[in-house]
Motif scaffolding. Sequence first.
Motif, PDB file in Angstrom:
ATOM      1  N   ALA A   1       4.082   5.625  -5.470  1.00 60.60           N
ATOM      2  CA  ALA A   1       4.016   5.644  -6.932  1.00 60.60           C
ATOM      3  C   ALA A   1       3.005   6.694  -7.407  1.00 60.60           C
ATOM      4  O   ALA A   1       3.278   7.436  -8.357  1.00 60.60           O
ATOM      5  CB  ALA A   1       3.644   4.263  -7.469  1.00 60.60           C
ATOM      6  N   GLU A   2       1.886   6.787  -6.741  1.00 60.43           N
ATOM      7  CA  GLU A   2       0.873   7.775  -7.120  1.00 60.43           C
ATOM      8  C   GLU A   2       1.375   9.193  -6.882  1.00 60.43           C
ATOM      9  O   GLU A   2       1.172  10.083  -7.714  1.00 60.43           O
ATOM     10  CB  GLU A   2      -0.426   7.534  -6.348  1.00 60.43           C
ATOM     11  CG  GLU A   2      -1.548   8.471  -6.737  1.00 60.43           C
ATOM     12  CD  GLU A   2      -1.921   8.397  -8.220  1.00 60.43           C
ATOM     13  OE1 GLU A   2      -2.382   9.431  -8.754  1.00 60.43           O
ATOM     14  OE2 GLU A   2      -1.758   7.334  -8.840  1.00 60.43           O
ATOM     15  N   LEU A   3       2.059   9.420  -5.764  1.00 59.29           N
ATOM     16  CA  LEU A   3       2.623  10.744  -5.501  1.00 59.29           C
ATOM     17  C   LEU A   3       3.668  11.119  -6.557  1.00 59.29           C
ATOM     18  O   LEU A   3       3.718  12.270  -7.003  1.00 59.29           O
ATOM     19  CB  LEU A   3       3.244  10.790  -4.108  1.00 59.29           C
ATOM     20  CG  LEU A   3       2.255  10.802  -2.944  1.00 59.29           C
ATOM     21  CD1 LEU A   3       3.010  10.652  -1.623  1.00 59.29           C
ATOM     22  CD2 LEU A   3       1.429  12.076  -2.946  1.00 59.29           C
TER      23      LEU A   3
ATOM     24  N   GLU B   1       2.351   1.716  -3.447  1.00 55.85           N
ATOM     25  CA  GLU B   1       1.338   2.252  -4.360  1.00 55.85           C
ATOM     26  C   GLU B   1       1.112   3.740  -4.118  1.00 55.85           C
ATOM     27  O   GLU B   1       1.017   4.522  -5.066  1.00 55.85           O
ATOM     28  CB  GLU B   1       0.009   1.499  -4.192  1.00 55.85           C
ATOM     29  CG  GLU B   1       0.021   0.119  -4.789  1.00 55.85           C
ATOM     30  CD  GLU B   1       0.097   0.142  -6.301  1.00 55.85           C
ATOM     31  OE1 GLU B   1      -0.380   1.102  -6.929  1.00 55.85           O
ATOM     32  OE2 GLU B   1       0.652  -0.814  -6.864  1.00 55.85           O
ATOM     33  N   ARG B   2       1.067   4.147  -2.863  1.00 60.05           N
ATOM     34  CA  ARG B   2       0.861   5.564  -2.548  1.00 60.05           C
ATOM     35  C   ARG B   2       2.054   6.394  -3.016  1.00 60.05           C
ATOM     36  O   ARG B   2       1.895   7.477  -3.568  1.00 60.05           O
ATOM     37  CB  ARG B   2       0.645   5.753  -1.052  1.00 60.05           C
ATOM     38  CG  ARG B   2       0.373   7.186  -0.711  1.00 60.05           C
ATOM     39  CD  ARG B   2      -0.449   7.350   0.539  1.00 60.05           C
ATOM     40  NE  ARG B   2      -0.711   8.761   0.724  1.00 60.05           N
ATOM     41  CZ  ARG B   2      -0.579   9.394   1.865  1.00 60.05           C
ATOM     42  NH1 ARG B   2      -0.236   8.728   2.937  1.00 60.05           N
ATOM     43  NH2 ARG B   2      -0.814  10.684   1.953  1.00 60.05           N
TER      44      ARG B   2
ATOM     45  N   ARG C   1       3.759   9.948  -9.664  1.00 60.24           N
ATOM     46  CA  ARG C   1       3.024  10.195 -10.910  1.00 60.24           C
ATOM     47  C   ARG C   1       2.452  11.610 -10.923  1.00 60.24           C
ATOM     48  O   ARG C   1       2.538  12.315 -11.922  1.00 60.24           O
ATOM     49  CB  ARG C   1       1.892   9.182 -11.083  1.00 60.24           C
ATOM     50  CG  ARG C   1       2.297   7.904 -11.767  1.00 60.24           C
ATOM     51  CD  ARG C   1       1.132   7.097 -12.292  1.00 60.24           C
ATOM     52  NE  ARG C   1       0.387   6.257 -11.380  1.00 60.24           N
ATOM     53  CZ  ARG C   1       0.844   5.269 -10.614  1.00 60.24           C
ATOM     54  NH1 ARG C   1       2.115   5.008 -10.567  1.00 60.24           N
ATOM     55  NH2 ARG C   1       0.060   4.538  -9.883  1.00 60.24           N
ATOM     56  N   LEU C   2       1.877  12.018  -9.793  1.00 61.41           N
ATOM     57  CA  LEU C   2       1.335  13.375  -9.702  1.00 61.41           C
ATOM     58  C   LEU C   2       2.427  14.428  -9.845  1.00 61.41           C
ATOM     59  O   LEU C   2       2.242  15.444 -10.518  1.00 61.41           O
ATOM     60  CB  LEU C   2       0.604  13.560  -8.368  1.00 61.41           C
ATOM     61  CG  LEU C   2      -0.726  12.834  -8.222  1.00 61.41           C
ATOM     62  CD1 LEU C   2      -1.215  12.911  -6.777  1.00 61.41           C
ATOM     63  CD2 LEU C   2      -1.754  13.429  -9.172  1.00 61.41           C
TER      64      LEU C   2
ATOM     65  N   GLU D   1       0.830  -1.210   0.000  1.00 57.61           N
ATOM     66  CA  GLU D   1       0.000   0.000   0.000  1.00 57.61           C
ATOM     67  C   GLU D   1       0.860   1.255   0.000  1.00 57.61           C
ATOM     68  O   GLU D   1       0.573   2.236  -0.691  1.00 57.61           O
ATOM     69  CB  GLU D   1      -0.937   0.011   1.216  1.00 57.61           C
ATOM     70  CG  GLU D   1      -1.983  -1.076   1.205  1.00 57.61           C
ATOM     71  CD  GLU D   1      -1.456  -2.425   1.712  1.00 57.61           C
ATOM     72  OE1 GLU D   1      -0.351  -2.473   2.318  1.00 57.61           O
ATOM     73  OE2 GLU D   1      -2.144  -3.425   1.474  1.00 57.61           O
ATOM     74  N   THR D   2       1.941   1.229   0.778  1.00 62.38           N
ATOM     75  CA  THR D   2       2.852   2.372   0.817  1.00 62.38           C
ATOM     76  C   THR D   2       3.533   2.556  -0.530  1.00 62.38           C
ATOM     77  O   THR D   2       3.661   3.689  -1.017  1.00 62.38           O
ATOM     78  CB  THR D   2       3.906   2.173   1.926  1.00 62.38           C
ATOM     79  OG1 THR D   2       3.234   2.116   3.186  1.00 62.38           O
ATOM     80  CG2 THR D   2       4.914   3.288   1.943  1.00 62.38           C
TER      81      THR D   2
ATOM     82  N   SER E   1       3.543  14.707 -13.479  1.00 61.26           N
ATOM     83  CA  SER E   1       2.552  15.312 -14.368  1.00 61.26           C
ATOM     84  C   SER E   1       2.284  16.783 -14.048  1.00 61.26           C
ATOM     85  O   SER E   1       1.627  17.465 -14.824  1.00 61.26           O
ATOM     86  CB  SER E   1       1.239  14.529 -14.302  1.00 61.26           C
ATOM     87  OG  SER E   1       0.643  14.692 -13.028  1.00 61.26           O
TER      88      SER E   1
END
Length: 96
Positions: free
Chosen positions: A74-76, A71-72, A78-79, A68-69, A82
């Motif tokens: 990775a999302e940060l 994934e979080r 990605r943001l 979960e960490t 972008s």
Amino acid sequence: MRDEGGESDDSAIWAPNNTQEWYAARDAAAALRDVLTAAGMQWDFPYLRADLNAFGHGFVELGRVSPETAERMAELLRLAISCPHDFRSEAEGRKR
């Protein structure tokens, strides 16, 4: 027999925590810690630390994290990738 109590001329004495590499790794780990804290992830990286390898090169160890960490994070990332605004240039401008 070696002199007891005299000064040693052992050239292998090395204090790794007094090198520029150590301070660079420590500062990078502290900067990452501050960002993780701001993102509410301060408890997700319990093994975060600065260290030196056998050659004296500094590194930052993130350690093991939960899926979960990861994934979080990775999302940060990605943001951040972008984001069209260049925050680094803005931060450097404020320092001046």
